[in-house]
Scaffold this motif. Structure first.
Motif, PDB file in Angstrom:
ATOM      1  N   ALA A 132      38.472  24.569  23.129  1.00 50.34           N
ATOM      2  CA  ALA A 132      39.928  24.445  23.017  1.00 50.34           C
ATOM      3  C   ALA A 132      40.613  24.913  24.296  1.00 50.34           C
ATOM      4  CB  ALA A 132      40.428  25.254  21.828  1.00 50.34           C
ATOM      5  N   VAL A 133      40.091  25.958  24.906  1.00 53.09           N
ATOM      6  CA  VAL A 133      40.699  26.517  26.110  1.00 53.09           C
ATOM      7  C   VAL A 133      39.668  26.541  27.229  1.00 53.09           C
ATOM      8  CG1 VAL A 133      41.830  28.541  27.115  1.00 53.09           C
ATOM      9  CG2 VAL A 133      42.213  27.975  24.706  1.00 53.09           C
ATOM     10  N   PRO A 134      39.959  25.882  28.337  1.00 54.40           N
ATOM     11  CA  PRO A 134      39.028  25.938  29.468  1.00 54.40           C
ATOM     12  C   PRO A 134      38.869  27.363  30.000  1.00 54.40           C
ATOM     13  CG  PRO A 134      40.590  24.152  29.731  1.00 54.40           C
ATOM     14  CD  PRO A 134      41.074  24.997  28.578  1.00 54.40           C
ATOM     15  N   TRP A 135      37.760  27.636  30.598  1.00 59.34           N
ATOM     16  CA  TRP A 135      37.444  28.964  31.133  1.00 59.34           C
ATOM     17  C   TRP A 135      38.194  29.225  32.430  1.00 59.34           C
ATOM     18  CZ3 TRP A 135      34.661  24.598  30.858  1.00 59.34           C
ATOM     19  CH2 TRP A 135      34.378  23.976  32.060  1.00 59.34           C
ATOM     20  N   TYR A 136      38.147  30.470  32.832  1.00 63.96           N
ATOM     21  CA  TYR A 136      38.742  30.878  34.098  1.00 63.96           C
ATOM     22  C   TYR A 136      37.644  31.398  35.014  1.00 63.96           C
ATOM     23  CZ  TYR A 136      43.207  30.543  31.717  1.00 63.96           C
ATOM     24  OH  TYR A 136      44.295  30.087  31.040  1.00 63.96           O
ATOM     25  N   PHE A 137      37.902  31.465  36.308  1.00 61.71           N
ATOM     26  CA  PHE A 137      36.952  31.998  37.289  1.00 61.71           C
ATOM     27  C   PHE A 137      36.831  33.511  37.164  1.00 61.71           C
ATOM     28  CE2 PHE A 137      38.399  28.626  40.598  1.00 61.71           C
ATOM     29  CZ  PHE A 137      37.455  27.716  40.161  1.00 61.71           C
ATOM     30  N   ILE A 138      37.958  34.169  36.950  1.00 61.81           N
ATOM     31  CA  ILE A 138      38.064  35.608  37.134  1.00 61.81           C
ATOM     32  C   ILE A 138      38.516  36.287  35.843  1.00 61.81           C
ATOM     33  CG2 ILE A 138      39.317  37.409  38.411  1.00 61.81           C
ATOM     34  CD1 ILE A 138      39.609  35.340  40.687  1.00 61.81           C
ATOM     35  N   ASN A 139      37.881  37.410  35.522  1.00 67.88           N
ATOM     36  CA  ASN A 139      38.280  38.231  34.387  1.00 67.88           C
ATOM     37  C   ASN A 139      39.439  39.130  34.834  1.00 67.88           C
ATOM     38  OD1 ASN A 139      38.611  40.049  32.322  1.00 67.88           O
ATOM     39  ND2 ASN A 139      36.524  40.823  32.370  1.00 67.88           N
ATOM     40  N   ILE A 140      40.646  38.790  34.440  1.00 68.47           N
ATOM     41  CA  ILE A 140      41.819  39.554  34.879  1.00 68.47           C
ATOM     42  C   ILE A 140      41.912  40.919  34.211  1.00 68.47           C
ATOM     43  CG2 ILE A 140      43.183  37.553  35.554  1.00 68.47           C
ATOM     44  CD1 ILE A 140      44.752  37.970  32.902  1.00 68.47           C
ATOM     45  N   ASN A 141      41.086  41.173  33.207  1.00 69.14           N
ATOM     46  CA  ASN A 141      41.110  42.472  32.542  1.00 69.14           C
ATOM     47  C   ASN A 141      40.158  43.487  33.177  1.00 69.14           C
ATOM     48  OD1 ASN A 141      43.130  41.949  30.596  1.00 69.14           O
ATOM     49  ND2 ASN A 141      41.682  40.580  29.605  1.00 69.14           N
ATOM     50  N   HIS A 142      39.396  43.057  34.176  1.00 65.87           N
ATOM     51  CA  HIS A 142      38.573  44.006  34.914  1.00 65.87           C
ATOM     52  C   HIS A 142      39.528  44.949  35.643  1.00 65.87           C
ATOM     53  CE1 HIS A 142      36.081  45.650  38.093  1.00 65.87           C
ATOM     54  NE2 HIS A 142      35.030  45.322  37.362  1.00 65.87           N
ATOM     55  N   PRO A 143      39.292  46.270  35.587  1.00 68.35           N
ATOM     56  CA  PRO A 143      40.251  47.218  36.186  1.00 68.35           C
ATOM     57  C   PRO A 143      40.582  46.943  37.651  1.00 68.35           C
ATOM     58  CG  PRO A 143      38.630  48.387  34.875  1.00 68.35           C
ATOM     59  CD  PRO A 143      38.184  46.952  34.915  1.00 68.35           C
ATOM     60  N   ALA A 144      39.613  46.574  38.444  1.00 71.93           N
ATOM     61  CA  ALA A 144      39.887  46.313  39.864  1.00 71.93           C
ATOM     62  C   ALA A 144      40.725  45.053  40.045  1.00 71.93           C
ATOM     63  CB  ALA A 144      38.576  46.188  40.640  1.00 71.93           C
ATOM     64  N   VAL A 145      40.481  44.062  39.228  1.00 77.39           N
ATOM     65  CA  VAL A 145      41.207  42.799  39.334  1.00 77.39           C
ATOM     66  C   VAL A 145      42.604  42.939  38.739  1.00 77.39           C
ATOM     67  CG1 VAL A 145      41.230  40.372  38.618  1.00 77.39           C
ATOM     68  CG2 VAL A 145      39.081  41.443  39.316  1.00 77.39           C
ATOM     69  N   ARG A 146      42.729  43.706  37.670  1.00 75.50           N
ATOM     70  CA  ARG A 146      44.022  43.827  36.986  1.00 75.50           C
ATOM     71  C   ARG A 146      45.112  44.339  37.919  1.00 75.50           C
ATOM     72  NH1 ARG A 146      45.672  41.592  32.220  1.00 75.50           N
ATOM     73  NH2 ARG A 146      47.866  42.044  32.285  1.00 75.50           N
ATOM     74  N   THR A 147      44.777  45.288  38.778  1.00 76.64           N
ATOM     75  CA  THR A 147      45.748  45.825  39.733  1.00 76.64           C
ATOM     76  C   THR A 147      46.251  44.720  40.656  1.00 76.64           C
ATOM     77  OG1 THR A 147      44.645  47.954  39.677  1.00 76.64           O
ATOM     78  CG2 THR A 147      46.065  47.530  41.568  1.00 76.64           C
TER      79      THR A 147
END
Length: 100
Positions: free
Chosen positions: A33-48
């Motif tokens: 239903a929903v295509p995937w993303y490249f990056i996990n935005i909930n990773h602490p380093a990425v979220r910032t």
């Protein structure tokens, strides 16, 4: 590569990348239903980085799919963006200057 050139590449590539993701997701068995993303935005380093990007872009609500793809492209190295552009031109998903 200037920030303006990066923004131009990101804006150009985002709809093509999203369309490809949607096509691939629809082709799975069963279709996703929903295509995937490249990056996990909930990773602490990425979220910032993601939160800073959203503030700078003025995105105060949940981002649209294209806005999310633009973030993912934004964090890629400019050389990768150029390679992606070349790839999408070669497969005919994007037009380059040389082919109109």
């Amino acid at each position: 590569m200037s920030q303006e050139e990066v923004k131009h590449l990101v804006d150009e590539l985002a709809p093509v990348v999203w369309a490809e993701r949607c096509h691939e997701a629809a082709a799975t068995k069963p279709p996703q239903a929903v295509p995937w993303y490249f990056i996990n935005i909930n990773h602490p380093a990425v979220r910032t980085i993601y939160d800073r990007y959203r503030r700078k872009a003025g995105i105060l609500r949940p981002p649209s799919d294209i806005e999310r793809v633009k973030f993912e492209l934004y964090v890629l190295h400019p050389a990768v963006l150029r390679d992606l552009r070349r790839h999408y031109i070669e497969i005919g998903a994007l037009k380059g200057e040389e082919n109109g």
